[in-house]
Design a protein around this motif. Structure first.
Motif, PDB file in Angstrom:
ATOM      1  N   PHE A  93       0.039  27.211   9.469  1.00 51.47           N
ATOM      2  CA  PHE A  93      -1.920  26.573   9.633  1.00 51.47           C
ATOM      3  C   PHE A  93      -2.846  27.818   9.696  1.00 51.47           C
ATOM      4  CE2 PHE A  93      -4.487  24.544  13.071  1.00 51.47           C
ATOM      5  CZ  PHE A  93      -4.425  23.835  13.135  1.00 51.47           C
ATOM      6  N   VAL A  94      -2.718  28.519  10.568  1.00 52.57           N
ATOM      7  CA  VAL A  94      -3.794  29.006  10.755  1.00 52.57           C
ATOM      8  C   VAL A  94      -4.268  30.166   9.315  1.00 52.57           C
ATOM      9  CG1 VAL A  94      -4.679  31.503  11.085  1.00 52.57           C
ATOM     10  CG2 VAL A  94      -3.635  30.420  12.627  1.00 52.57           C
ATOM     11  N   PHE A 103       8.903  28.321  14.087  1.00 51.47           N
ATOM     12  CA  PHE A 103       7.964  28.025  14.976  1.00 51.47           C
ATOM     13  C   PHE A 103       7.037  28.705  14.963  1.00 51.47           C
ATOM     14  CE2 PHE A 103       5.859  27.900  20.140  1.00 51.47           C
ATOM     15  CZ  PHE A 103       4.945  26.502  19.176  1.00 51.47           C
ATOM     16  N   THR A 104       7.340  30.193  14.992  1.00 52.96           N
ATOM     17  CA  THR A 104       5.932  31.357  14.306  1.00 52.96           C
ATOM     18  C   THR A 104       5.216  30.991  13.014  1.00 52.96           C
ATOM     19  OG1 THR A 104       7.437  32.669  15.629  1.00 52.96           O
ATOM     20  CG2 THR A 104       5.801  33.544  14.190  1.00 52.96           C
ATOM     21  N   ARG A 105       6.462  30.840  12.426  1.00 50.08           N
ATOM     22  CA  ARG A 105       6.043  30.385  11.196  1.00 50.08           C
ATOM     23  C   ARG A 105       4.877  29.320  10.499  1.00 50.08           C
ATOM     24  NH1 ARG A 105      11.668  31.418  10.257  1.00 50.08           N
ATOM     25  NH2 ARG A 105      12.116  33.882   9.160  1.00 50.08           N
ATOM     26  N   ALA A 106       5.186  28.007  11.330  1.00 50.12           N
ATOM     27  CA  ALA A 106       5.088  27.838  11.360  1.00 50.12           C
ATOM     28  C   ALA A 106       3.044  27.477  11.886  1.00 50.12           C
ATOM     29  CB  ALA A 106       4.887  25.754  12.349  1.00 50.12           C
ATOM     30  N   TYR A 107       3.277  28.326  12.909  1.00 47.06           N
ATOM     31  CA  TYR A 107       1.496  28.378  13.929  1.00 47.06           C
ATOM     32  C   TYR A 107       0.822  29.496  12.378  1.00 47.06           C
ATOM     33  CZ  TYR A 107      -1.477  31.372  16.025  1.00 47.06           C
ATOM     34  OH  TYR A 107      -2.674  31.302  16.394  1.00 47.06           O
ATOM     35  N   ASN A 108       1.785  30.511  12.354  1.00 44.70           N
ATOM     36  CA  ASN A 108       0.957  31.340  11.068  1.00 44.70           C
ATOM     37  C   ASN A 108       0.386  30.889  10.075  1.00 44.70           C
ATOM     38  OD1 ASN A 108       1.441  33.252  12.820  1.00 44.70           O
ATOM     39  ND2 ASN A 108       3.267  34.376  11.773  1.00 44.70           N
ATOM     40  N   MET A 144      11.158  26.716  20.630  1.00 51.90           N
ATOM     41  CA  MET A 144       9.221  27.698  20.723  1.00 51.90           C
ATOM     42  C   MET A 144       9.720  29.230  20.293  1.00 51.90           C
ATOM     43  SD  MET A 144       7.655  25.710  23.733  1.00 51.90           S
ATOM     44  CE  MET A 144       6.907  23.986  23.620  1.00 51.90           C
TER      45      MET A 144
END
Length: 264
Positions: free
Chosen positions: A253-254, A246-251, A241
């Protein structure tokens, strides 16, 4: 590394290995054992490779230890020399397990002896209908407990099935291997290479640090209790995490986009 005793081609983060003696159905030698061990040992430090395909060559995967180059000399060695050899072969399996990269075995034709072990030590296995896999050790007067077979094979196909193969040395068909869980899938011979490479590309496009953690946990948790495994996975996931992937995946997704992982 530029190996001399097997073929290695690296493209787009995928290393494709092949034993290169198709006229002999690709047997292993003292030199190829050692060089493969060293190649896999170097992988945790090579960020250019994200996935490995161990392929077939000339219609066969591997015929095991070369009868003339290995088996003959072994009959004349001292106990100290024999133990050095058997430890080296086991070190190849350990190096594959600890290389940090998913390994896909693309198995065609003959896959026996140490060749069957290499396939077993891979993370994923794809076969053709012509694949014949046999743990031949008892057929040459040895025990079936070679290179981790008695530890790993029962976990893949079950204790009774593993015992049958290790006691008798008989060949497991591709159909049996798929039914028993040894092979992930069976494809036509013409599709073997493309299927393995496509699977490798899909893995290589994923979060490579996460894949390393997955492989590590898959192997370490064999010797853990359930409580220990859950705690180890909690720690591993917390580490993941903190990665940029992990941050790229979140961004992504958004933004309703597909994430592009970079392995950091």
């Amino acid at each position: 590394m530029s190996p001399t005793h097997f073929r290695c081609d690296v493209s787009d983060g995928i290393a494709t290995l092949r034993l290169d003696r198709p006229d002999r159905k690709n047997p292993l030698t003292f030199d190829s054992y050692a060089e493969l061990r060293d190649w896999f040992r170097a992988q945790p430090y090579d960020d250019t490779v994200k996935a490995v395909v161990f392929g077939s060559n000339g219609g066969n995967f591997c015929s095991g230890g070369d009868v003339h180059d290995i088996i003959g000399p072994l009959t004349k060695m001292s106990m100290k020399e024999l133990l050095a050899f058997t430890r080296m072969t086991g070190d190849l399996v350990k190096a594959m397990i600890h290389c940090g990269k998913p390994v896909i075995a693309a198995v065609d034709g003959v896959c026996v002896g140490a060749g069957a072990i290499v396939a077993m030590a891979s993370d994923l296995r794809i076969a053709t209908p012509e694949a014949r896999t046999a743990f031949l050790f008892t057929r040459v007067g040895l025990a079936g407990c070679d290179m981790g077979a008695c530890a790993m094979l029962p976990r893949l196909i079950g204790q009774g099935r593993a015992a049958e193969l290790l006691y008798t040395g008989r060949a497991m068909s591709a159909e049996e291997g798929a039914t028993w869980g040894f092979f992930n899938r069976v494809v036509d011979r013409d599709a073997l290479e493309d299927t393995a490479q496509e699977m490798a590309r899909r893995i290589a496009a994923g979060p490579t640090f996460g894949h390393m953690m997955t492989k590590t946990m898959l192997n370490q948790e064999w010797s853990m209790s359930l409580d220990q495994a859950i705690e180890a996975e909690a720690q591993a996931q917390a580490i993941c995490m903190q990665t940029q992937d992990f941050t790229r995946a979140y961004n992504a997704f958004v933004a309703k986009e597909k994430p592009v992982f970079e392995g950091d």
